[in-house]
Design a protein around this motif. Structure first.
Motif, mmCIF file in Angstrom:
data_model
loop_
_atom_site.group_PDB
_atom_site.id
_atom_site.type_symbol
_atom_site.label_atom_id
_atom_site.label_comp_id
_atom_site.label_asym_id
_atom_site.label_seq_id
_atom_site.Cartn_x
_atom_site.Cartn_y
_atom_site.Cartn_z
ATOM 1 N N PRO A 69 13.264 10.502 7.677
ATOM 2 C CA PRO A 69 11.834 10.796 7.672
ATOM 3 C C PRO A 69 11.352 11.143 6.267
ATOM 4 O O PRO A 69 12.151 11.493 5.385
ATOM 5 C CB PRO A 69 11.715 11.994 8.609
ATOM 6 N N THR A 235 3.443 7.329 1.773
ATOM 7 C CA THR A 235 4.884 7.144 1.537
ATOM 8 C C THR A 235 5.135 6.470 0.197
ATOM 9 O O THR A 235 6.003 6.892 -0.582
ATOM 10 C CB THR A 235 5.498 6.300 2.671
ATOM 11 N N SER A 293 3.187 13.845 7.170
ATOM 12 C CA SER A 293 4.140 13.872 8.278
ATOM 13 C C SER A 293 3.468 14.310 9.570
ATOM 14 O O SER A 293 3.748 13.771 10.646
ATOM 15 C CB SER A 293 5.306 14.814 7.943
ATOM 16 N N SER A 304 7.353 16.329 14.434
ATOM 17 C CA SER A 304 6.911 15.725 13.181
ATOM 18 C C SER A 304 8.106 15.289 12.355
ATOM 19 O O SER A 304 9.243 15.645 12.637
ATOM 20 C CB SER A 304 6.091 16.731 12.373
ATOM 21 N N ASP A 305 7.821 14.505 11.299
ATOM 22 C CA ASP A 305 8.871 14.138 10.364
ATOM 23 C C ASP A 305 9.521 15.384 9.805
ATOM 24 O O ASP A 305 10.724 15.452 9.619
ATOM 25 C CB ASP A 305 8.280 13.325 9.199
#
Length: 401
Positions: A69, A235, A293, A304-305
């Motif tokens: 993640p 990201t 995230s 969540s991440d």
């Protein structure tokens, strides 16, 4: 960081790392320690293109970390950059391409998650076109069987390893846009290897030349390029920012460790400002990664991440408050640009303090300086980022992070 730049709020209690060894986003698994040690040991060989940096990325794949993640991916990229920025850059390209598949619900190519198969990110033209800095150079035409054929030249792409895959944007003459993937070794694909690169000869970089490359329907990731860019922007930029801060932190550590009493006195202001800016940018990146995230997890009610990666919770989520708002694109750009500028300052400080020893090509100081020299031209380039800030009415950066 300029006097007019925004300061990130202080991170939640217990999440601010006491050193620059980490970002405070996730705890790296203990099994990564031998891999990171090998990255550090072989940094000089990688710098001279005498070792294959992908060996260590494949080792991370064996540990199921290439699909980590975002918080853990950023932490891992930061850790690599502290030791070898070329390796961190390769991880950024691979992990970004994984994010492109995640964003579109497209299954990864066989071997991509384990690192057996390398992924290359060729998405820079899509972000340049969005900024009004050029047009996507890869032209698509429709085939009767539903496939498309793509031709054109991508002037720079990295991770162009044999048997790998490349993700690129394409355009049609009628204005349509799409994101596609193709094998690096597919019919019609030619790679002109780029060598003699400063600090990046081991990154499998080259010019990508496509001549009527057939893309079947299943290899079209999306035909909605604007939504795709919005989905992957965080990201794409945040992992780059983590790379910058890893290199900057290593240079600052070396500068502080090497400074004698005179250097500490005459460079006190520069050292203090750089150290403070590193911490503020770390906080800004951490806040942005947590926000991204939370949005990716759909807000409250799902893991969540951050939660799934062992990341320390933010103050808001720990208190049960509403999830973070999406991080603004302008903030992503600001933090990415200022992190790159700080890296240049940090490596120059290290050079000033280390002196003649750092001028030897084989020294870590020289390698870090040459790695930092790449950042103004890495896409998005410094000019691209400054253009975005100016267009948004936020042109405060004057060369200081």
């Amino acid at each position: 960081m300029t006097a007019t730049s925004e300061r990130a709020p202080a991170p939640a209690a217990g999440t601010d790392p006491a050193t620059r060894d980490g970002l405070g986003l996730a705890v790296l698994p203990a099994v990564t320690e031998p891999v990171l040690a090998r990255v550090a040991e072989r940094a000089g060989e990688v710098d001279r293109a005498e070792a294959d940096l992908w060996d260590e990325l494949a080792a991370l794949g064996e540990l199921d970390l290439l699909t980590a993640p975002l918080p853990l991916a950023a932490e891992l990229t930061h850790a690599l950059a502290r030791r070898c920025t070329a390796s961190a850059f390769a991880l950024w390209g691979h992990r970004s391409a994984i994010a492109y598949h995640e964003a579109t619900g497209t299954p990864l190519p066989d071997g991509a998650a384990s690192g057996v198969t390398a992924l290359a990110s060729g998405m820079a033209p899509a972000f340049k076109e969005e900024a009004g800095l050029g047009e996507i150079p890869l032209l698509a035409t429709d085939s009767p069987d539903g496939a498309i054929a793509v031709s054109g030249v991508l002037p720079w792409c990295s991770n162009l390893r044999p048997e790998g895959w490349v993700v690129t944007p394409v355009r049609w003459e009628d204005g349509r846009r799409a994101v596609v993937r193709h094998r690096r070794d597919a019919d019609g694909v030619r790679v002109k290897e780029l060598t003699g690169l400063t600090a990046l000869d081991a990154t499998a970089s080259g010019v990508l030349l496509l001549d009527e490359v057939r893309i079947p329907a299943q290899d079209v990731l999306t035909r909605d390029l604007p939504a795709f860019r919005d989905d992957v922007r965080a990201t794409f930029l945040q992992i780059q920012t983590a790379m910058c801060l890893g290199l900057a932190g290593a240079a600052l550590d070396a500068a502080e460790a090497g400074a004698d009493d005179v250097a500490r006195e005459v460079l006190a202001e520069e050292l203090s400002a750089a150290a403070e800016d590193w911490q503020h940018l770390r906080g800004a990146l951490a806040a942005g990664v947590r926000a991204a995230s939370a949005v990716r997890a759909g807000g409250a009610g799902g893991p969540s991440d951050a939660a799934s990666s062992g990341a320390p919770p933010s103050g808001a989520s720990a208190a049960g408050a509403a999830p973070s708002a999406p991080v603004r694109p302008a903030e992503l750009v600001r933090v990415r640009l200022e992190a790159a500028l700080l890296t240049g300052r940090a490596t120059r400080l290290e050079q000033k303090i280390v002196g003649g020893r750092g001028y030897a090509l084989a020294s870590d100081t020289s390698r870090r300086a040459r790695e930092a020299a790449f950042l103004p031209v890495q896409s998005p380039t410094e000019i691209h980022l400054r253009h975005l800030r100016a267009r948004a009415g936020d042109d405060a950066t004057d060369g200081h992070a």
